[in-house]
Design an enzyme around this catalytic site. Structure first.
Site, PDB file in Angstrom:
ATOM      1  N   GLY A 208      77.287  47.666 -40.571  1.00  0.00           N
ATOM      2  CA  GLY A 208      77.239  46.974 -39.276  1.00  0.00           C
ATOM      3  C   GLY A 208      77.387  48.026 -38.209  1.00  0.00           C
ATOM      4  CG  HIS A 209      75.271  51.070 -38.027  1.00  0.00           C
ATOM      5  ND1 HIS A 209      74.336  51.936 -38.492  1.00  0.00           N
ATOM      6  CD2 HIS A 209      76.245  51.031 -38.982  1.00  0.00           C
ATOM      7  CE1 HIS A 209      74.712  52.407 -39.669  1.00  0.00           C
ATOM      8  NE2 HIS A 209      75.864  51.856 -39.989  1.00  0.00           N
TER       9      HIS A 209
ATOM     10  CE  LYS B 236      78.037  54.962 -40.357  1.00  0.00           C
ATOM     11  NZ  LYS B 236      79.428  54.500 -40.344  1.00  0.00           N
TER      12      LYS B 236
ATOM     13  CD  GLN C  87      77.104  51.624 -46.400  1.00  0.00           C
ATOM     14  OE1 GLN C  87      76.085  52.184 -46.766  1.00  0.00           O
ATOM     15  NE2 GLN C  87      77.058  50.492 -45.753  1.00  0.00           N
TER      16      GLN C  87
ATOM     17  CG  ASP D  20      83.208  49.981 -39.825  1.00  0.00           C
ATOM     18  OD1 ASP D  20      81.986  49.739 -39.824  1.00  0.00           O
ATOM     19  OD2 ASP D  20      84.018  49.398 -40.554  1.00  0.00           O
TER      20      ASP D  20
HETATM   21  P1  GDP Z   1      79.382  52.265 -37.278  1.00  0.00           P
HETATM   22  O1  GDP Z   1      79.333  51.354 -38.428  1.00  0.00           O
HETATM   23  O2  GDP Z   1      79.784  53.658 -37.657  1.00  0.00           O
HETATM   24  O3  GDP Z   1      78.121  52.272 -36.456  1.00  0.00           O
HETATM   25  O4  GDP Z   1      80.546  51.736 -36.327  1.00  0.00           O
HETATM   26  P2  GDP Z   1      80.848  50.185 -35.927  1.00  0.00           P
HETATM   27  O5  GDP Z   1      79.858  49.772 -34.913  1.00  0.00           O
HETATM   28  O6  GDP Z   1      81.004  49.354 -37.128  1.00  0.00           O
HETATM   29  O7  GDP Z   1      82.298  50.329 -35.311  1.00  0.00           O
HETATM   30  C1  GDP Z   1      82.582  51.177 -34.249  1.00  0.00           C
HETATM   31  C2  GDP Z   1      83.222  50.343 -33.143  1.00  0.00           C
HETATM   32  O8  GDP Z   1      83.792  51.198 -32.183  1.00  0.00           O
HETATM   33  C3  GDP Z   1      82.196  49.500 -32.390  1.00  0.00           C
HETATM   34  O9  GDP Z   1      82.804  48.318 -31.972  1.00  0.00           O
HETATM   35  C4  GDP Z   1      81.830  50.386 -31.194  1.00  0.00           C
HETATM   36  O10 GDP Z   1      81.348  49.646 -30.084  1.00  0.00           O
HETATM   37  C5  GDP Z   1      83.168  51.002 -30.902  1.00  0.00           C
HETATM   38  N1  GDP Z   1      83.147  52.335 -30.290  1.00  0.00           N
HETATM   39  C6  GDP Z   1      82.360  53.391 -30.579  1.00  0.00           C
HETATM   40  N2  GDP Z   1      82.755  54.477 -29.900  1.00  0.00           N
HETATM   41  C7  GDP Z   1      83.806  54.109 -29.133  1.00  0.00           C
HETATM   42  C8  GDP Z   1      84.696  54.814 -28.236  1.00  0.00           C
HETATM   43  O11 GDP Z   1      84.551  56.022 -27.986  1.00  0.00           O
HETATM   44  N3  GDP Z   1      85.677  54.077 -27.658  1.00  0.00           N
HETATM   45  C9  GDP Z   1      85.852  52.747 -27.902  1.00  0.00           C
HETATM   46  N4  GDP Z   1      86.847  52.101 -27.310  1.00  0.00           N
HETATM   47  N5  GDP Z   1      85.050  52.071 -28.747  1.00  0.00           N
HETATM   48  C10 GDP Z   1      84.060  52.747 -29.356  1.00  0.00           C
HETATM   49  P1  IMO Z   2      79.082  51.061 -41.776  1.00  0.00           P
HETATM   50  O1  IMO Z   2      77.694  51.595 -41.962  1.00  0.00           O
HETATM   51  C1  IMO Z   2      82.976  50.160 -43.521  1.00  0.00           C
HETATM   52  C2  IMO Z   2      83.073  49.085 -47.779  1.00  0.00           C
HETATM   53  C3  IMO Z   2      83.464  47.669 -48.120  1.00  0.00           C
HETATM   54  C4  IMO Z   2      84.173  47.910 -49.439  1.00  0.00           C
HETATM   55  C5  IMO Z   2      83.330  49.001 -50.079  1.00  0.00           C
HETATM   56  C6  IMO Z   2      82.315  48.496 -51.095  1.00  0.00           C
HETATM   57  O2  IMO Z   2      79.181  49.927 -40.831  1.00  0.00           O
HETATM   58  O3  IMO Z   2      80.051  52.157 -41.508  1.00  0.00           O
HETATM   59  P2  IMO Z   2      80.015  47.186 -50.835  1.00  0.00           P
HETATM   60  O4  IMO Z   2      79.719  45.841 -50.261  1.00  0.00           O
HETATM   61  O5  IMO Z   2      79.292  48.299 -50.187  1.00  0.00           O
HETATM   62  O6  IMO Z   2      79.852  47.222 -52.318  1.00  0.00           O
HETATM   63  O7  IMO Z   2      81.584  47.403 -50.552  1.00  0.00           O
HETATM   64  O8  IMO Z   2      82.649  49.647 -49.015  1.00  0.00           O
HETATM   65  N1  IMO Z   2      81.938  49.229 -46.824  1.00  0.00           N
HETATM   66  C7  IMO Z   2      82.081  49.574 -45.538  1.00  0.00           C
HETATM   67  N2  IMO Z   2      83.183  49.798 -44.799  1.00  0.00           N
HETATM   68  N3  IMO Z   2      81.763  50.336 -42.969  1.00  0.00           N
HETATM   69  C8  IMO Z   2      80.645  50.137 -43.701  1.00  0.00           C
HETATM   70  O9  IMO Z   2      79.417  50.415 -43.214  1.00  0.00           O
HETATM   71  C9  IMO Z   2      80.773  49.711 -45.040  1.00  0.00           C
HETATM   72  N4  IMO Z   2      79.902  49.405 -46.022  1.00  0.00           N
HETATM   73  C10 IMO Z   2      80.620  49.139 -47.108  1.00  0.00           C
HETATM   74  O10 IMO Z   2      84.324  47.129 -47.158  1.00  0.00           O
HETATM   75  O11 IMO Z   2      85.447  48.440 -49.213  1.00  0.00           O
HETATM   76 MG    MG Z   3      80.151  49.521 -39.052  1.00  0.00          MG
END
Ligand code: GDP
Ligand code: IMO
Ligand code: MG
Length: 424
Positions: A40-41, A16, A223, A13
């Site tokens: 979840g991206h 990416k 991840q 999270d």
């Molecule tokens: P991912 O799984 O690595 O793609 O990241 P996620 O989408 O799960 O979580 C990143 C969160 O941070 C999302 O809600 C993005 O919209 C938000 N985000 C990304 N970059 C920035 C930033 O520079 N500032 C703020 N405030 N939010 C950001």
């Molecule tokens: P993105 O791509 C954050 C975490 C779960 C748990 C552990 C194992 O959005 O960054 P699993 O269901 O994979 O066996 O769970 O890994 N986890 C993540 N945490 N971002 C993710 O993906 C994750 N994918 C798995 O919360 O701790």
């Molecule tokens: Mg994510």
């Protein structure tokens, strides 16, 4: 030939999806190489939020071929829902391709993920309960079903009967759970197969042709390094190899094809799920970061644990992934705190250590050594487009990260939107 990898450097999270969206503008192919719908991206474009779980985050751009490679585990029902939901948002998925070698998440994987987590009790791992671990375990156990198998109904039927017999024995006799009905599963999955048939192919040949033709291929990590099965905080990890090396096995690409490895990080640290977290702020500071950064899971909605940025982790990530650049997000968020702490070392039994412990008991005893930084509270950085325009304290914080990790910072995020990114 240009293979660019985008990896998570922390516990996921990091943002990416945002960089895949940005970089896919200049790419021809976007390839997901590991994980499943545990990911979840999020992409924010023109005030609309898009959440990608299995489909590569390059799908928002027209004319980009988006590939789900062999290293991904696919829940077909989730994938179909994602295709439909994107269609409802006006996004066509005609250029999606799915590897015939990718493994399928079957109903017993989801059932077992839930049953195992319940039985672990206080020792639970905090998985997403999407069947990820059991699906990868079956791949290694050679009792998995692959996307290509779905296209041969007779073969698929034989496999479901043979495998479900064993899985049901485990579900019923070990966990006292409800068995899976093989006939219902076959009908359900063959229905998915018909919907997905046009997308399923030998994607490896396509990836190689693209690289030979000097196309830009972006490999999308899901991840992150500290969730990696080998290099993360085992057993509090996922069951795949999200690190850059995962591209080699997860997409069938030799290391020489990779030219750039970009590590995505937040200006602080977050973790969803259980496991050690040296710089965690289980207090008002952590709560404040969570609220300011909207730190709630994209996949499960769970509140994310929050804490200070940990450069011991980042240095390890730089090494494991061979990072060539860093993308640092949430510079807007961290600047809103009263002051900022940056973990630059760990102390164990009073002595500074120069490694990231693999032993979780040892890791739990590590104390963070912090440097303190002035914040840029009250200054709105969310519209800044050039590095020079950032407040001085923000530059000091960013420079220190670059200095300690030894990795050049290539992008700085000042908000969730595509345009809220500074290119160095
Ligand atoms: P991912 O799984 O690595 O793609 O990241 P996620 O989408 O799960 O979580 C990143 C969160 O941070 C999302 O809600 C993005 O919209 C938000 N985000 C990304 N970059 C920035 C930033 O520079 N500032 C703020 N405030 N939010 C950001
Ligand atoms: P993105 O791509 C954050 C975490 C779960 C748990 C552990 C194992 O959005 O960054 P699993 O269901 O994979 O066996 O769970 O890994 N986890 C993540 N945490 N971002 C993710 O993906 C994750 N994918 C798995 O919360 O701790
Ligand atoms: Mg994510």
């Amino acid at each position: 030939m240009a293979g660019i990898v985008v990896v998570g450097t922390q516990w996921g999270d990091e943002g990416k999806g945002k960089y895949i969206d940005i970089l896919s503008g200049d790419s021809d192919y976007v390839v997901r190489y590991s994980g499943g719908n545990n990911a979840g991206h999020t992409i924010v474009y023109e005030d609309t939020k898009y959440a990608f779980h299995l489909i590569p985050s390059g799908m928002l751009r027209k004319g980009k071929t988006c590939i789900i490679a062999n290293g991904v585990v696919i829940d077909p029902a989730v994938l179909i829902r994602e295709i439909e939901s994107l269609k409802n948002q006006g996004i066509e998925t005609a250029e999606l391709l799915i590897s015939d070698r990718a493994h399928v998440i079957m109903p017993w994987h989801i059932a077992l993920d839930n049953l195992q987590e319940s039985m672990r009790g206080s020792e639970a791992l905090g998985t997403t309960k999407r069947g990820i671990g059991p699906a990868y375990a079956d791949k290694a156990d050679r009792s998995g079903i692959r996307m290509g198998d779905l296209l041969d109904p007779e073969y698929f039927r034989e496999k479901v009967y043979a495998i479900s017999k064993i899985k049901n024995a485990i579900i019923e006799k070990v966990y006292e759970g409800t068995p899976i009905d093989p006939e219902k599963t076959i009908n359900e999955y063959l229905g998915y197969a018909e919907k997905l048939r046009p997308y399923i192919t030998d994607v490896n040949a396509i990836i190689h042709r693209a690289l030979e033709e000097s196309k830009v291929v972006l490999f999308e990590g899901a991840q992150a390094t500290f969730l990696d099965l080998d290099f993360g905080t085992y057993p509090y990890v996922t069951s795949s190899n999200p690190i850059s090396g995962g591209v080699c096995t997860g997409a069938g690409v030799g290391p020489r094809m990779i030219n750039e490895v970009l590590g995505v990080m937040k200006a602080y640290t977050s973790r969803v799920g259980l496991g050690p977290f040296v710089t965690e702020q289980n207090n008002e500071i952590g709560d404040k970061i969570r609220e300011l950064g909207h730190e709630y899971g994209t996949t499960t909605g769970r509140p994310r644990r929050c804490g200070w940025l940990d450069l011991v982790m980042l240095k390890y990530s730089a090494r494991i992934n061979g990072l060539t650049g860093l993308c640092i997000n949430h510079i807007d968020t961290i600047g809103k705190l009263d002051s900022i702490k940056l973990c630059v070392n760990y102390k164990l039994n009073g002595k500074i250590i120069d490694y990231y412990p693999s032993n979780l008991k040892e890791l739990a005893l590590c104390e963070p050594v912090y440097e303190e930084f002035e914040s840029w509270q009250g200054l709105d950085v969310s519209r800044i487009k050039r590095y020079e325009m950032l407040p001085e304290p923000a530059k000091q914080y960013i420079c220190r990260i670059e200095q300690i990790t030894g990795v050049p910072i290539k992008y700085i995020g000042v908000g969730p939107g595509r345009e809220q990114t500074i290119t160095m």
